[in-house]
Design an enzyme around this catalytic site. Structure first.
Site, PDB file in Angstrom:
ATOM      1  N   GLU A  21       4.530  42.724 -42.750  1.00 36.54           N
ATOM      2  CA  GLU A  21       6.045  41.867 -42.869  1.00 36.54           C
ATOM      3  C   GLU A  21       5.788  40.988 -42.680  1.00 36.54           C
ATOM      4  OE1 GLU A  21       9.339  44.246 -42.845  1.00 36.54           O
ATOM      5  OE2 GLU A  21       8.201  44.587 -44.095  1.00 36.54           O
TER       6      GLU A  21
ATOM      7  N   ILE B  56      -2.976  54.659 -28.768  1.00 35.68           N
ATOM      8  CA  ILE B  56      -3.667  56.081 -29.614  1.00 35.68           C
ATOM      9  C   ILE B  56      -3.136  57.138 -29.992  1.00 35.68           C
ATOM     10  CG2 ILE B  56      -3.872  56.963 -27.291  1.00 35.68           C
ATOM     11  CD1 ILE B  56      -7.332  56.557 -28.264  1.00 35.68           C
TER      12      ILE B  56
ATOM     13  N   SER C 222       0.723  42.214 -39.296  1.00 34.15           N
ATOM     14  CA  SER C 222       1.148  43.273 -40.148  1.00 34.15           C
ATOM     15  C   SER C 222       2.213  42.511 -41.023  1.00 34.15           C
ATOM     16  CB  SER C 222       3.105  44.000 -39.918  1.00 34.15           C
ATOM     17  OG  SER C 222       3.964  43.672 -39.986  1.00 34.15           O
TER      18      SER C 222
ATOM     19  N   TYR D 145      11.482  42.841 -36.344  1.00 33.88           N
ATOM     20  CA  TYR D 145      10.429  43.943 -36.021  1.00 33.88           C
ATOM     21  C   TYR D 145       8.809  43.161 -36.410  1.00 33.88           C
ATOM     22  CZ  TYR D 145       5.586  46.156 -37.383  1.00 33.88           C
ATOM     23  OH  TYR D 145       4.598  46.323 -38.111  1.00 33.88           O
TER      24      TYR D 145
ATOM     25  N   ASP E 198      -2.452  54.624 -36.372  1.00 30.09           N
ATOM     26  CA  ASP E 198      -4.003  53.452 -36.447  1.00 30.09           C
ATOM     27  C   ASP E 198      -4.740  54.092 -35.242  1.00 30.09           C
ATOM     28  OD1 ASP E 198      -2.950  52.904 -39.051  1.00 30.09           O
ATOM     29  OD2 ASP E 198      -2.606  51.197 -38.794  1.00 30.09           O
TER      30      ASP E 198
END
Ligand code: NAP
Ligand code: F7E
Length: 323
Positions: free
Chosen positions: A126, A10, A124, A148, A14
């Site tokens: 990615e 949080i 993602s 990642y 985003d």
């Protein structure tokens, strides 16, 4: 009665935009934060009084279970992650622990505590890495190019696996790059808009960057958090690509950002430094969001030019306020 949502991540870009969005929809919002000697709630400055914070860490199964037990949400948005691709080569194990195994830990907690909780996973672009198909859609094969990207792929597949194994309402949004005034300073867009603001104010002369030929499909984060919510309001759990369908180079981004402050010869202010190059690069990313458009009625609203203008103006304001 108002719906309850638990947001992990949080404090990030985003997470804070999603909290804004859900509060406006009348949700009771819980935000998971991890212990730190100096908790940074800057992105939540205007709404923190309206959020109930709970302590948890993606690397600690029991803490996640307790977060669920203490909040019993209708929906969980799992946005927490080590999200910086460049850093994932320096800390691949930590990245995998948070970004990959963390997803499994939440899914296990849902399965044990309340399998009716709806789950959103922040997947993602990615994962597409060296794009096998351009633009990429939900059926495009994956080819991640960083620790990642590999970790996100685990999170993506374990979400699908728990949906299919245990009938959970578990979905992924495969989001292409999205940015905002709250973007972390190490990401290329914010690094540029902050750099342009400093040059404009006479505080710096140059920005040092890596591969400025890289191309990305950049959208605006507040538009994208709406898609996250729509994905969980759908009548069936499934996965969606969220993108703009257009790609631009880092050079294009530089040109537009410098134009905001009236500088046309942007290349005079950019230095190339090998230290910002990555061991394996993702040359281009572009997404096909037609499934989300057709099934959720979602489309991007903010153009790249509008977004860059907002980011540069916001950085000028932020820097001036500290002078
Ligand atoms: P961000 O600004 O970097 O936020 C990441 C959040 O994760 C922060 O709140 C951070 O908390 C939290 N976090 C990190 N490690 C944690 C841990 N061990 N336990 C609990 N919380 C932890 O990222 P973002 O850009 O908002 O992205 C949100 C999510 O979408 C991420 O999962 C990211 O990988 C994914 N994503 C982003 C994009 C994009 O273009 N932005 C695109 C596709 C997917 P602290 O404040 O404590 O560090
Ligand atoms: O790099 C190039 C860099 O770090 C974009 C995350 O939100 O989106 C983000 O990951 C491009 C790359 O974002 C610099 O090599 C050049 O090609 O802003 P970035 P990213 O790696 O695309 C995806 C979808 C996510 O999921 C991630 O969480 O820009 N680049 N020079 C540079 N990048 C950085 N950071 N710094 C430079 O100096």
């Amino acid at each position: 009665m108002s719906k309850k949502a638990l947001i992990t991540g949080i404090t990030g870009m985003d997470g804070s935009h999603l909290a804004d969005f859900l509060l406006k929809k009348g949700y009771k919002v819980y935000g998971m934060i991890r212990r730190s000697s100096n908790i940074n709630l800057d992105n939540l400055e205007n709404i923190k009084e309206n959020i109930t914070f709970v302590n948890g860490d993606m690397t600690d199964q029991n803490s996640l279970f307790r977060c669920l037990k203490d909040t019993n949400p209708d929906e969980i948005y799992n946005l927490a992650s080590q999200s910086f691709v460049g850093e994932s080569w320096n800390t691949p194990e930590q990245t995998s622990n948070v970004t990959a195994l963390g997803v499994l830990r939440i899914l296990e907690s849902i399965r044990e505590f309340n399998p009716k909780i709806k789950f959103y996973q922040a997947s993602s672009s990615e994962m597409f890495g060296r794009m096998v198909e351009n633009p990429a859609n939900e059926k495009t094969p994956f080819y991640p190019r960083s620790p990642y990207g590999v970790s996100k792929l685990y999170g993506h597949w374990i979400t699908i696996n728990y949906r299919e194994s245990y009938n959970l309402f578990a979905c992924s949004g495969i989001l292409f790059n999205h940015e905002s005034e709250r973007r972390g300073i190490e990401f290329v867009t914010r690094k540029i808009t902050d750099g342009v603001a400093r040059i404009h104010l006479g505080l710096n002369k140059n920005i040092s960057l890596g591969n400025i030929d890289a191309r990305r499909d950049w959208g605006y984060a507040p538009d994208y958090v709406e898609a996250m919510w729509k994905i969980l309001q759908n009548d069936k759990p499934t996965d969606y690509v969220i993108a703009t369908g257009k790609d631009y180079s880092v050079k294009d981004f530089l040109k537009i950002a410098f134009e905001v402050v009236g500088i046309s010869d942007w290349n005079k202010h950019v230095l190339i430094d090998q230290k910002f190059y990555r061991p394996a690069e993702v040359d281009v990313l572009r997404g096909d969001y037609s499934k989300a458009n057709k099934e959720l009625g979602w489309e991007p609203k903010t153009s790249l030019e509008e977004m860059i203008k907002k980011m540069v103006k916001s950085d000028i304001k932020k820097i001036k306020s500290k002078l």
